[in-house]
Design a protein around this motif. Structure first.
Motif, mmCIF file in Angstrom:
data_model
loop_
_atom_site.group_PDB
_atom_site.id
_atom_site.type_symbol
_atom_site.label_atom_id
_atom_site.label_comp_id
_atom_site.label_asym_id
_atom_site.label_seq_id
_atom_site.Cartn_x
_atom_site.Cartn_y
_atom_site.Cartn_z
ATOM 1 N N TYR A 1 65.642 -27.836 -46.243
ATOM 2 C CA TYR A 1 66.758 -28.855 -45.689
ATOM 3 C C TYR A 1 66.186 -30.317 -45.717
ATOM 4 O O TYR A 1 67.223 -31.075 -45.729
ATOM 5 N N MET A 2 64.989 -30.459 -45.384
ATOM 6 C CA MET A 2 64.460 -31.974 -45.392
ATOM 7 C C MET A 2 64.640 -32.735 -46.428
ATOM 8 O O MET A 2 64.897 -33.925 -46.207
ATOM 9 N N ALA A 3 64.619 -32.019 -47.713
ATOM 10 C CA ALA A 3 64.816 -32.686 -48.686
ATOM 11 C C ALA A 3 66.445 -33.190 -48.730
ATOM 12 O O ALA A 3 66.952 -34.305 -49.471
ATOM 13 N N ARG A 4 67.217 -32.458 -48.129
ATOM 14 C CA ARG A 4 68.761 -32.623 -48.167
ATOM 15 C C ARG A 4 68.970 -33.935 -47.136
ATOM 16 O O ARG A 4 69.971 -34.696 -47.628
ATOM 17 N N ALA A 5 68.023 -33.774 -46.282
ATOM 18 C CA ALA A 5 68.240 -34.921 -45.214
ATOM 19 C C ALA A 5 67.931 -36.069 -46.011
ATOM 20 O O ALA A 5 68.604 -37.292 -45.718
ATOM 21 N N ALA A 6 66.829 -36.320 -46.518
ATOM 22 C CA ALA A 6 66.649 -37.563 -47.509
ATOM 23 C C ALA A 6 67.489 -38.060 -48.397
ATOM 24 O O ALA A 6 67.972 -39.235 -48.367
ATOM 25 N N PHE A 7 68.374 -36.778 -49.088
ATOM 26 C CA PHE A 7 69.334 -36.963 -49.696
ATOM 27 C C PHE A 7 70.429 -37.531 -49.249
ATOM 28 O O PHE A 7 71.076 -38.645 -49.460
ATOM 29 N N LEU A 8 70.944 -37.256 -48.162
ATOM 30 C CA LEU A 8 71.991 -37.730 -47.385
ATOM 31 C C LEU A 8 71.712 -39.138 -46.591
ATOM 32 O O LEU A 8 72.476 -39.895 -46.692
ATOM 33 N N MET A 9 70.532 -39.475 -46.443
ATOM 34 C CA MET A 9 70.138 -40.516 -45.827
ATOM 35 C C MET A 9 69.727 -41.742 -46.534
ATOM 36 O O MET A 9 69.593 -42.868 -46.087
ATOM 37 N N PRO B 1 62.699 -47.564 -56.207
ATOM 38 C CA PRO B 1 63.506 -46.394 -56.804
ATOM 39 C C PRO B 1 63.443 -45.092 -56.224
ATOM 40 O O PRO B 1 62.538 -44.932 -55.221
ATOM 41 N N PHE B 2 64.021 -44.130 -56.316
ATOM 42 C CA PHE B 2 64.359 -42.821 -55.632
ATOM 43 C C PHE B 2 64.492 -41.894 -56.603
ATOM 44 O O PHE B 2 65.564 -41.624 -57.428
ATOM 45 N N VAL B 3 63.511 -40.773 -56.988
ATOM 46 C CA VAL B 3 63.373 -39.720 -57.875
ATOM 47 C C VAL B 3 62.981 -38.522 -57.091
ATOM 48 O O VAL B 3 61.722 -38.651 -56.642
ATOM 49 N N MET B 4 63.604 -37.543 -56.684
ATOM 50 C CA MET B 4 63.218 -36.712 -55.695
ATOM 51 C C MET B 4 63.800 -35.064 -56.170
ATOM 52 O O MET B 4 64.855 -35.117 -56.193
ATOM 53 N N GLU B 5 62.781 -34.240 -56.149
ATOM 54 C CA GLU B 5 63.348 -33.042 -56.289
ATOM 55 C C GLU B 5 64.125 -32.168 -54.998
ATOM 56 O O GLU B 5 63.805 -32.689 -53.972
ATOM 57 N N LEU B 6 65.279 -31.643 -55.401
ATOM 58 C CA LEU B 6 65.795 -30.852 -54.417
ATOM 59 C C LEU B 6 65.648 -29.511 -54.123
ATOM 60 O O LEU B 6 66.414 -28.711 -55.255
#
Lengths: 83, 663
Positions: free
Chosen positions: B317-325, B437-442
């Motif tokens: 979930y933490m990665a989703r939080a980063a995605f949302l924020m 830049p922002f590149v992150m695995e979900l």
């Protein structure tokens, strides 16, 4: 290196609407982000699908090689895809 | 273990989220050592692994996507693998942890590992999930194509553990082949030729060894994400999750905390009853037990906080939080990845600041470091709890929302808003740079591994208790001494009794008792701490603080929670006999100044919480910032700007509140 791919309609990945798939034609740029994108598997020839856009229009979630990757539209601009 | 060439060294390498930590825990059990690599704050985790009778030292490398050595984690991992890391012999075997549900990208790191000439054994994780998704993987084929052993493992059932050990022993001394055509042609294919060569090879391997049912794949995660990263509901749920965490910390933790509180109270009474009265007993009861107990009481809250952070991280979930924020974060110039370090800073700014290493740009990283301490850490929680408990318990708005919980949420919210503003300003002034830049695995959603979660909690609790047993114990003794010495002699007290009898209508016994009580309450006034408190009183008086609270504020610079210990010691000094069991809360509530007026008011309680929220009062954090930024400039700047802010805000709140009649 990308000459082998037949170009039908080349756009940048940030232009690809959610729910659509495309094939990567090239990843432009030379910096660390370009290298990181490639190491994460975004290389010419691979199929990508845009899953969704974030709540404020950015970032986007794409699926490739069976996993999900989030990136900003800014980064997606460097990726050319054909669809 | 270090430097001995006879014992085996095995390195565990793998992508983040590949199940590396779970496997590490399952192989080493509870006997792991956690430290830092010298000079940097990359966590160095190692533990013993019994390889069918042979002992090996298992080194858990940081989670990596690549070994191209662009980030600090990658540099350290590379140094360990080539044997350049001091104190760690070159690994005899590398166990590569590969997530079967994300084979292609996980294998990328493996193809890099082949190039170091160290035998590689692949541990294939998440097979249960993979098979549930109706995929099939031909493990033998995979092993043949990669030319290394591949062993499916499941930490929960210990599946594959013996087989893995066996293959590792067999692999010792062998030399891996680089199974893909990596040659001059690849080198000539431009700067990224190697990457292409590796991925081309991987695509072929996967094509020949895996059968997908593409419709089933990712269905569950995608369904969950339809809600959790929904444009509107995703944000609502994120806020809800944060509220739930804070409500839990505040209300669920109350029961064990009350138990601990009464346990320490009982211990105090018991000690006082069984030891002869005197200074030593006072030291043990009012110094050691009150000081250490005052902090240990908060263990349940800290456990709960780490429980939630581990659960959120482990579930994906933490990665989703980063995605949302991310969009909001980027608007103030921060990276979405800064969300995780900032969230961790709710537990403690130190791991939070360390977690900024995942942010690649130096300026973005520094900006995140500089605002991380505004996140209310667990050390502030005891102070908030004390203030809320003393002044706002049992109050409700709208009938059911507790004022305490609401205030607590507000403290956290104010911290977040301040961090955002500070980051915004910093990114436009001192740390000017374009949005990163922002590149992150979900990663796919997973049921968190309870063992990993509890092990994480256990480790953090251990660190907290160790701090209580060492730093806080020492400080409690020192503080107690500073607050109790020098004291009046018996002759002075007797003289005072005679003086009292002259002016009052009382028996010599009553006068003597009065003199004793007065002497007791004067101990603090005359003590070293009292004098320091008096010296700084003019500065803090405008904030509503007297010299006693001044002592507390000063002591909190050692560690914030020491404030609570100080209050415990403070209000048990000169306490009336017969009121031994008076709790700290009542002690604060009923504390009176020299004129008999109550010292504390709800307004002062709020401004104290704000002071702790804004002020940089943690020497350990400053030390970590010094190490992470490699200069004294940043920690000193942090100390100055945060403390100034605290002073200004508390001045405004206290004076403003008083003017409005809330004093």
């Amino acid at each position: 290196m990308q000459s082998s791919i037949h170009l039908s309609n080349v756009i940048t990945l940030d232009q690809l609407p959610a729910g659509h798939s495309a094939r990567v034609v090239s990843v432009n740029g030379t910096g660390r982000i370009t290298q990181r994108l490639m190491e994460m598997g975004v290389i010419p020839g691979i199929g990508v699908k845009v899953i969704k856009t974030g709540p404020f229009g950015d970032p986007i979630e794409i699926r490739l090689r069976g996993y999900s990757l989030a990136m900003r539209k800014n980064e997606a601009e460097a990726i050319e895809v054909s669809c | 273990m270090d430097g001995s060439h006879k014992s085996l060294t095995v390195a565990l390498a793998g992508n983040p989220n590949a199940g590396k930590t779970t496997l590490f825990n399952s192989l080493t059990g509870l006997k792991q050592k956690i430290a830092n690599y010298p000079g940097v704050t990359v966590e160095r985790k190692e533990g013993p692994w019994q390889l069918n009778g042979k002992a090996a030292n298992l080194i858990d490398l940081p989670g990596l996507y690549s070994l191209e050595a662009t980030s600090l984690d990658e540099q350290i991992a590379r140094q360990v693998i080539v044997g350049e890391q001091a104190g760690i012999p070159k690994p005899d075997v590398i166990v590569a942890v590969v997530d079967s549900t994300n084979l292609e990208r996980n294998l990328y790191l493996v193809t890099q590992l082949f190039e170091f000439g160290i035998p590689v054994v692949i541990a294939l994780t998440m097979m249960d999930v993979f098979e549930k998704q109706k995929h099939q993987i031909d493990v033998e084929m995979l092993s043949t194509l990669l030319k290394v052993p591949v062993i499916p493992v499941t930490a929960k059932t210990a599946r594959g553990r013996n087989e893995l050990a066996k293959k590792v022993i067999e692999a010792i001394g062998t030399k891996p082949e680089i199974p893909y055509a990596y040659d001059a042609a690849a080198e000539n294919a431009g700067p990224h030729g190697k990457i292409f060569a590796r991925y081309n090879f991987i695509s072929e391997v996967v094509q020949d060894s895996v059968w997908h049912d593409d419709h089933a794949k990712h269905r569950v995660s995608e369904k969950i994400d339809r809600v959790l990263t929904h444009k509107f509901f995703g944000l609502v749920i994120l806020v809800g999750v944060l509220l739930l965490v804070f409500q839990a910390i505040f209300s669920w933790a109350q029961i064990p905390m009350d138990l601990l509180q009464s346990a320490f109270g009982g211990l105090q009474d018991l000690t006082r009853a069984s030891l002869p009265p005197g200074i030593l007993t006072d030291l043990i009861v009012d110094g050691v037990i009150a000081g250490v107990g005052g902090v240990v009481v908060f263990l349940p809250q800290i456990l709960l906080l780490f429980l939630f952070i581990s659960l959120l991280e482990d579930s994906g979930y933490m990665a989703r939080a980063a995605f949302l924020m991310d969009k909001l974060m980027s608007r103030v110039g921060l990276h979405g990845k800064a969300f995780l370090p900032l969230m961790s800073s709710f537990a403690c700014a130190i791991p939070g600041i360390m977690a900024t290493r995942t942010i690649e740009s130096r300026r973005d990283r520094f900006a995140t470091i500089m605002v991380a301490p505004f996140m209310s850490c667990s050390a502030r929680l005891p102070v908030y709890t004390l203030m809320i408990g003393a002044f706002f318990t049992g109050r409700y708005v709208l009938g059911f929302v507790s004022v305490g919980a609401l205030l607590l949420v507000m403290m956290y919210a104010i911290g977040v808003i301040t961090a955002i503003i500070a980051a915004f300003v910093l990114k436009r002034t001192l740390l000017k740079a374009p949005p990163p830049p922002f590149v992150m695995e979900l990663p796919p959603y997973r049921v968190p591994n309870l063992r990993t979660v509890f092990q994480n909690m256990w480790t953090r609790a251990g660190l907290f208790l160790k701090k209580a047993g060492t730093v806080i114990l020492t400080l409690s003794i020192i503080l107690w001494a500073l607050m109790n010495f020098p004291r009046q002699s018996q002759a002075d007290i007797d003289n005072a009794a005679i003086e009292i009898q002259k002016t009052c209508n009382c028996t010599p016994e009553e006068a003597q008792a009065k003199a004793e009580t007065e002497a007791k309450s004067n101990i603090l006034q005359h003590s070293v701490a009292g004098r320091i408190g008096h010296a700084i009183e003019p500065v803090i008086k405008p904030l509503g603080y007297d010299w006693r609270i001044g002592i507390g504020l000063m002591s909190a610079y050692a560690a914030r929670e020491v404030f609570v210990s100080t209050m415990s010691i403070l209000y048990s000094v000169g306490k009336d006999e017969g009121a031994e069991s008076e709790s700290l809360l009542a002690g604060v509530r009923n504390a009176k100044d020299d004129n008999g007026n109550l010292i504390w008011t709800p307004l002062l309680g709020i401004s104290t919480m704000l002071f702790f929220l804004f002020a940089m009062q943690c020497l350990s954090t400053l030390a970590v910032v010094r190490r992470e930024t490699n200069s004294w400039r940043w920690p000193l700047f942090m100390l100055a700007y945060m403390s100034t802010l605290a002073y200004v805000v508390c001045l405004a709140v206290y004076q403003g509140g008083k003017a409005l009649g809330y004093g």
